[in-house]
Design a protein around this motif. Structure first.
Motif, PDB file in Angstrom:
ATOM      1  N   LEU A 140       1.080  -1.067   0.098  1.00 26.68           N
ATOM      2  CA  LEU A 140       0.122   0.146  -0.274  1.00 26.68           C
ATOM      3  C   LEU A 140       0.766   1.587   0.120  1.00 26.68           C
ATOM      4  N   LYS A 141       2.012   1.213   0.590  1.00 28.99           N
ATOM      5  CA  LYS A 141       2.941   2.159   0.393  1.00 28.99           C
ATOM      6  C   LYS A 141       3.473   2.658  -1.086  1.00 28.99           C
ATOM      7  N   TYR A 142       3.224   2.103  -1.645  1.00 29.23           N
ATOM      8  CA  TYR A 142       3.627   2.111  -2.859  1.00 29.23           C
ATOM      9  C   TYR A 142       2.435   2.681  -4.020  1.00 29.23           C
ATOM     10  N   MET A 143       1.167   2.533  -3.759  1.00 34.32           N
ATOM     11  CA  MET A 143       0.006   2.828  -4.540  1.00 34.32           C
ATOM     12  C   MET A 143      -0.277   4.643  -3.907  1.00 34.32           C
ATOM     13  N   SER A 144      -0.931   4.315  -5.743  1.00 37.35           N
ATOM     14  CA  SER A 144      -1.518   5.887  -5.497  1.00 37.35           C
ATOM     15  C   SER A 144      -2.598   5.398  -6.964  1.00 37.35           C
ATOM     16  N   GLY A 145      -3.097   6.611  -6.624  1.00 38.00           N
ATOM     17  CA  GLY A 145      -4.298   6.739  -7.355  1.00 38.00           C
ATOM     18  C   GLY A 145      -4.714   7.855  -7.372  1.00 38.00           C
ATOM     19  N   ILE A 146      -5.725   8.219  -8.513  1.00 38.75           N
ATOM     20  CA  ILE A 146      -6.898   9.275  -8.666  1.00 38.75           C
ATOM     21  C   ILE A 146      -8.212   9.003  -9.870  1.00 38.75           C
ATOM     22  N   ASP A 147      -8.498   9.005  -8.837  1.00 38.58           N
ATOM     23  CA  ASP A 147     -10.126   8.210  -9.749  1.00 38.58           C
ATOM     24  C   ASP A 147     -11.562   9.273  -9.635  1.00 38.58           C
ATOM     25  N   LEU A 148     -11.772  10.220 -10.425  1.00 47.86           N
ATOM     26  CA  LEU A 148     -12.867  11.564 -10.566  1.00 47.86           C
ATOM     27  C   LEU A 148     -14.080  10.758 -11.803  1.00 47.86           C
ATOM     28  N   SER A 149     -14.018   9.976 -11.822  1.00 46.86           N
ATOM     29  CA  SER A 149     -14.876   9.634 -12.988  1.00 46.86           C
ATOM     30  C   SER A 149     -16.401   9.877 -12.247  1.00 46.86           C
ATOM     31  N   SER A 150     -17.023   9.874 -13.153  1.00 49.70           N
ATOM     32  CA  SER A 150     -18.542   9.578 -13.170  1.00 49.70           C
ATOM     33  C   SER A 150     -19.069  10.993 -12.714  1.00 49.70           C
ATOM     34  N   ASN A 151     -18.607  11.884 -12.684  1.00 48.50           N
ATOM     35  CA  ASN A 151     -19.049  13.044 -12.124  1.00 48.50           C
ATOM     36  C   ASN A 151     -19.705  14.075 -13.771  1.00 48.50           C
ATOM     37  N   ARG A 152     -19.978  14.718 -12.780  1.00 44.46           N
ATOM     38  CA  ARG A 152     -20.119  16.097 -14.014  1.00 44.46           C
ATOM     39  C   ARG A 152     -18.524  17.595 -14.210  1.00 44.46           C
ATOM     40  N   LEU A 153     -17.916  16.950 -13.728  1.00 42.06           N
ATOM     41  CA  LEU A 153     -16.476  18.307 -14.495  1.00 42.06           C
ATOM     42  C   LEU A 153     -16.507  18.994 -15.189  1.00 42.06           C
ATOM     43  N   THR A 154     -16.481  19.763 -15.972  1.00 41.06           N
ATOM     44  CA  THR A 154     -15.973  20.270 -17.350  1.00 41.06           C
ATOM     45  C   THR A 154     -14.818  20.508 -17.271  1.00 41.06           C
ATOM     46  N   GLY A 155     -14.218  22.232 -18.108  1.00 47.38           N
ATOM     47  CA  GLY A 155     -13.594  22.972 -18.691  1.00 47.38           C
ATOM     48  C   GLY A 155     -11.822  21.956 -18.783  1.00 47.38           C
ATOM     49  N   GLU A 156     -10.829  21.841 -19.236  1.00 50.14           N
ATOM     50  CA  GLU A 156      -9.971  21.644 -19.851  1.00 50.14           C
ATOM     51  C   GLU A 156      -8.896  20.711 -18.675  1.00 50.14           C
ATOM     52  N   ILE A 157      -8.970  19.649 -19.191  1.00 49.81           N
ATOM     53  CA  ILE A 157      -7.471  18.911 -18.181  1.00 49.81           C
ATOM     54  C   ILE A 157      -6.305  19.477 -17.773  1.00 49.81           C
ATOM     55  N   PRO A 158      -6.043  20.122 -16.466  1.00 49.82           N
ATOM     56  CA  PRO A 158      -5.058  21.262 -16.552  1.00 49.82           C
ATOM     57  C   PRO A 158      -3.668  20.111 -16.848  1.00 49.82           C
ATOM     58  N   VAL A 159      -2.527  21.107 -17.786  1.00 49.42           N
ATOM     59  CA  VAL A 159      -1.846  20.500 -17.905  1.00 49.42           C
ATOM     60  C   VAL A 159      -1.102  19.973 -16.726  1.00 49.42           C
ATOM     61  N   GLU A 160      -0.614  20.993 -15.564  1.00 51.35           N
ATOM     62  CA  GLU A 160       0.005  20.384 -14.412  1.00 51.35           C
ATOM     63  C   GLU A 160      -0.306  19.335 -13.937  1.00 51.35           C
ATOM     64  N   LEU A 161      -1.385  17.939 -14.225  1.00 52.04           N
ATOM     65  CA  LEU A 161      -1.352  16.544 -13.857  1.00 52.04           C
ATOM     66  C   LEU A 161      -0.660  16.417 -14.467  1.00 52.04           C
ATOM     67  N   GLY A 162       0.100  16.380 -15.184  1.00 43.84           N
ATOM     68  CA  GLY A 162       1.308  15.872 -15.886  1.00 43.84           C
ATOM     69  C   GLY A 162       2.429  15.853 -15.147  1.00 43.84           C
ATOM     70  N   ASN A 163       2.296  16.331 -13.898  1.00 45.44           N
ATOM     71  CA  ASN A 163       3.134  16.008 -13.110  1.00 45.44           C
ATOM     72  C   ASN A 163       3.233  14.713 -12.111  1.00 45.44           C
ATOM     73  N   MET A 164       2.560  14.729 -12.169  1.00 43.01           N
ATOM     74  CA  MET A 164       2.489  13.159 -11.348  1.00 43.01           C
ATOM     75  C   MET A 164       3.468  11.675 -12.076  1.00 43.01           C
ATOM     76  N   SER A 165       4.356  12.388 -12.177  1.00 46.07           N
ATOM     77  CA  SER A 165       5.433  10.919 -12.584  1.00 46.07           C
ATOM     78  C   SER A 165       5.330   9.446 -12.076  1.00 46.07           C
ATOM     79  N   ASN A 166       4.996  10.080 -10.382  1.00 45.61           N
ATOM     80  CA  ASN A 166       4.593   8.850  -9.645  1.00 45.61           C
ATOM     81  C   ASN A 166       3.421   8.005  -9.460  1.00 45.61           C
ATOM     82  N   LEU A 167       2.524   8.442 -10.324  1.00 44.34           N
ATOM     83  CA  LEU A 167       1.399   7.931 -10.395  1.00 44.34           C
ATOM     84  C   LEU A 167       0.896   6.771 -11.357  1.00 44.34           C
TER      85      LEU A 167
END
Length: 763
Positions: free
Chosen positions: A556-583
């Motif tokens: 578990l110490k080496y697991m990470s993740g982001i799940d924002l699926s199945s919502n109503r989010l709008t706009g563009e995907i921020p380029v900053e999300l590409g900073n998550m090199s360990n994701l």
């Protein structure tokens, strides 16, 4: 230093070989300790001149060589203590090179390679060992024959060798002074047999993770009256728990992961007043847990999970001395009893996966020391008591219930919270700004609720977050650019386990030199230490790679993740999300996101699952994604993407057309659209096949509908004219007018011009 007697270099983190020179002069040295260094190679030959050596510890290095080919081993005739465990030695199974070591009482050869030799197979040793360990050795297929001539053993460790056959009861018969036998992680089968006579010194038995079957012997407490620790877990034992399994001294009893049935004998609680640790997990037990009149004062750890206990939670299960109570995965029903308020020492409470109902009692706030609370997968309803925020909780698991209300009072003032799992409930309202106060939070799981509003900026203050799951809610608004800086901080929280210390004493341990060594079997068996650490694993469930996985322990110490699926989010995907090199996992699917896929996603070097499907993204797929060598699941299906898909190579050679479907302007293999041609022309077979047949069907349906519609109108009109005189007259007047105007139009615009042209032509 010719007069030197003791040379100790434990845990020095040295490396390389021992120096060859200088050893011959140390003629009076008695003790050498090189524990847990990084020494490699063979031993210097001059060590054989140390004839006064009584203590030699080489454990935890990378020494190699055959212990019979080097004469130094035969010359250590004064040795009393020899520990060569955790090296790369080749040790002959006969141990004949120790035949002249008359003073040897401690021998540990664990985690080396055992080689078979034929010479002196049945030699009779001149020593009587008190401690012998041969655990985790490669190629060990049977126990050394010289053990048949050992009668003074106190500790025997044969763990982790996959030894087969019946359990060696003869070792208990021969060694009447044996205090502890450790034989876990082998393949012994058949029944566990008791020795023919009472064993007055045996205190610890560990035969866990074998293939023992049949029933647990009756009168275990009579055969081993001094027994303090018994571990029979992870076998194939069946039948009821014997009533005489516990003696008056038993502190530790583990019968988990077997096929035991029936109830818990009253003697387990009554017959052993010293019982502090009881694990009965994963059996087929049912009935009452303890008699109603039993008042167990010593029990600190009680594990009943994975059985068939049912009915209301008995009040006598909540023993006030408990540190840990785990009763998950049973069939308990009813409400959580209010007597829980008396368990003021409780550190962990797990009642998950039962049929409990009602609300969480406010009395739970009396558990001032509680660190782990798991009530998941029940039918609990109502609100979470607001007073819980004053507790010292580290892990909260309330998922898969019917809890509701808002989160304002929940996400507040938890100064030590690591895990918050509220998935699959009925929580509503916004995610409160107070979430920013949970500065130790590692795992935030709020999916499948009725949460709405925007994701608060304060979530970006949680720089220790590694798993965020907000999927299946009603969140709207743009993605926060600061999310790209989450999951980057090193997880310095000890998440693999929460440790609880208990005290126990073993008066039989009086070996003079054992206490001076830092790496001994008390680390794993509790032999020499007066502190036994009981671990409680943290586990988190997270969906990735299109499946839901449970991560626990060190992984578990080496697991990470982001799940924002199945919502109503709008706009563009921020380029900053590409900073998550360990994701490893990012899921933004089933939202209303627009714009291009950020080119910075090529920096997600550890990404294994990337799902951007069911949005409104446009533009091309960045070619840089080909550099994502760990990618196992990828989907951009059902967007408005165009251009060529990434080349069919590396990880992208594993993705079929389903990863890109629903984007009619994408082209390239594995899609049917060939780049450089219009989608219609490039899909000739599809047009001539499915689409053409579809058009014919549409035309056919159109004509059928047209005929049916006109027929219905005419029939309706005829019926109206038949039954209504005024409508009939009006209808005929309208027809007469139409005929008059038609005749006039034809006469004036068609007939008259034709007649005029004819007269002119004739004339």
């Amino acid at each position: 230093m010719t007069s030197l007697k003791v040379l100790s270099m434990p845990s020095g983190y040295n490396n390389g070989n021992l120096p060859n020179q200088g050893w011959c002069e140390l003629k009076y040295i008695e003790e050498l300790d090189f524990l847990d260094n990084n020494f490699v190679g063979t031993l210097p030959s001059c060590l054989g001149n140390l004839t006064s050596l009584r203590w030699l510890c080489l454990a935890g290095n990378y020494f190699s060589g055959n212990t019979t080919s080097h004469s130094i081993w035969r010359r250590f005739t004064s040795l009393e203590y020899l520990d060569i465990a955790y090296n790369q030695f080749d040790v002959p199974l006969s141990f004949r090179h120790f035949s002249n070591h008359t003073k040897l009482i401690y021998l540990d050869v664990g985690y080396n390679t055992i080689i078979t030799d034929t010479e002196f197979q049945n030699w009779i040793p001149n020593f009587q060992l008190e401690f012998f360990a041969i655990e985790g050795c490669m190629n060990l297929q049977k126990l050394p024959s010289f053990l048949h001539y050992q009668y003074d053993l106190r500790i025997l460790v044969i763990d982790g060798n996959q030894l087969q056959g019946n359990f060696p009861t003869w070792l208990l018969e021969n060694n009447t002074r044996l205090a502890g036998i450790y034989s876990r992680d082998n393949a012994f089968d058949g029944p566990f047999k008791l020795p023919s006579s009472c064993h007055l010194h045996l205190e610890m038995i560990d035969v866990s993770n074998n293939k023992l079957n049949g029933r647990i012997p009756e009168n275990m407490s009579l055969a081993f009256p001094k027994l303090t620790s018994l571990n029979l877990s992870q076998n194939y034992l069946e039948g009821p728990i014997p009533s005489k399994i516990c003696g008056v001294h038993v502190f530790y009893l583990d019968l988990s992961h077997n096929f035991l049935s029936g109830g818990v004998p009253s003697d387990v609680a009554i017959g052993s007043p010293a019982l502090g640790y009881l694990r009965l997990s994963h059996n087929k037990l049912k009935g009452q847990i303890f008699p109603k009149y039993v008042k167990q004062r010593m029990l600190s750890f009680l594990y009943l999970n994975g059985n068939n206990f049912e009915g209301p939670l008995p009040s006598n299960m909540f023993i006030t001395s408990l540190f840990v109570l785990d009763a998950n995965n049973n069939s308990f029903s009813g409400k959580i009893p209010r007597c829980i308020r008396d368990n003021t020492r409780l550190l962990q409470l797990d009642l998950s996966k039962n049929h409990l109902e009602g609300s969480i009692p406010v009395e739970i706030c009396n558990l001032k020391r509680i660190q782990v609370l798991s009530l998941s997968e029940n039918s609990l309803s109502g609100l979470i008591p607001s007073c819980m925020s004053s507790l010292s909780l580290q892990h909260i698991h309330l998922e898969r219930n019917q809890l509701g209300g808002t989160l304002e009072h929940v996400l507040f003032n938890f100064s030590s919270l690591i895990t918050l799992d509220l998935r699959n409930n009925n929580f509503r309202g916004n995610i409160p700004h107070t979430i920013g106060s949970l500065n130790t939070l590692n795992y935030l799981l709020l999916s499948t609720n009725q949460l709405e509003g925007q994701i608060p900026n304060q979530i970006c203050m949680l720089n220790k977050l590694s798993i965020v799951d907000l999927s299946f809610n009603k969140l709207y608004g743009p993605l926060l650019p600061c999310l790209g800086y989450l999951t980057q901080a090193e997880n310095d929280v000890e998440i693999s386990s929460t440790k609880y210390a208990t005290t126990s004493t073993y008066s039989w341990l009086n070996f003079l030199h054992w206490i001076r060594s830092k790496r001994h079997y008390h680390d794993s068996h509790g032999i020499l230490s007066d502190i036994s650490l009981m671990d409680v694993e943290t586990q988190v469930q997270f969906s990735t790679k299109r499946n839901s996985y449970t991560y626990k322990g060190s992984i578990l110490k080496y697991m990470s993740g982001i799940d924002l699926s199945s919502n109503r989010l709008t706009g563009e995907i921020p380029v900053e999300l590409g900073n998550m090199s360990n994701l490893p996992a990012l899921n933004l699917s089933h939202n209303h996101l627009i714009g291009r896929i950020p080119y910075t996603f090529s920096n997600l070097q550890e990404i294994e699952s990337l799902d951007l499907s069911y949005n409104r993204l446009n533009g091309s797929i960045p070619v840089g994604l080909l550099e994502l060598n760990s990618l196992a699941v990828f989907s951009v299906a059902y967007n408005n993407l165009s251009g060529a898909v990434p080349d069919f190579k590396a990880q992208f050679a594993t993705f079929d057309k389903s990863s890109y479907e629903g984007n009619p302007f994408l082209c390239g293999y594995p899609l049917d659209n060939k780049c450089g041609m219009s989608p219609k022309l490039s899909n000739t077979s599809k047009i001539n096949g499915d689409e053409e047949s579809s058009e014919l069907e549409d035309i056919k349906c159109f004509y059928i509908g047209l005929v049916v519609s006109y027929g219905a109108i005419l029939l309706g009109l005829a019926a109206a004219l038949c039954f209504n005189r005024h409508w009939k007259r009006a209808w005929f007047r309208m027809i007469e007018s139409l005929m008059f105007y038609c005749n006039y139009f034809v006469l004036d615009n068609i007939v008259t011009p034709i007649k005029s042209r004819w007269y002119r032509n004739v004339g």
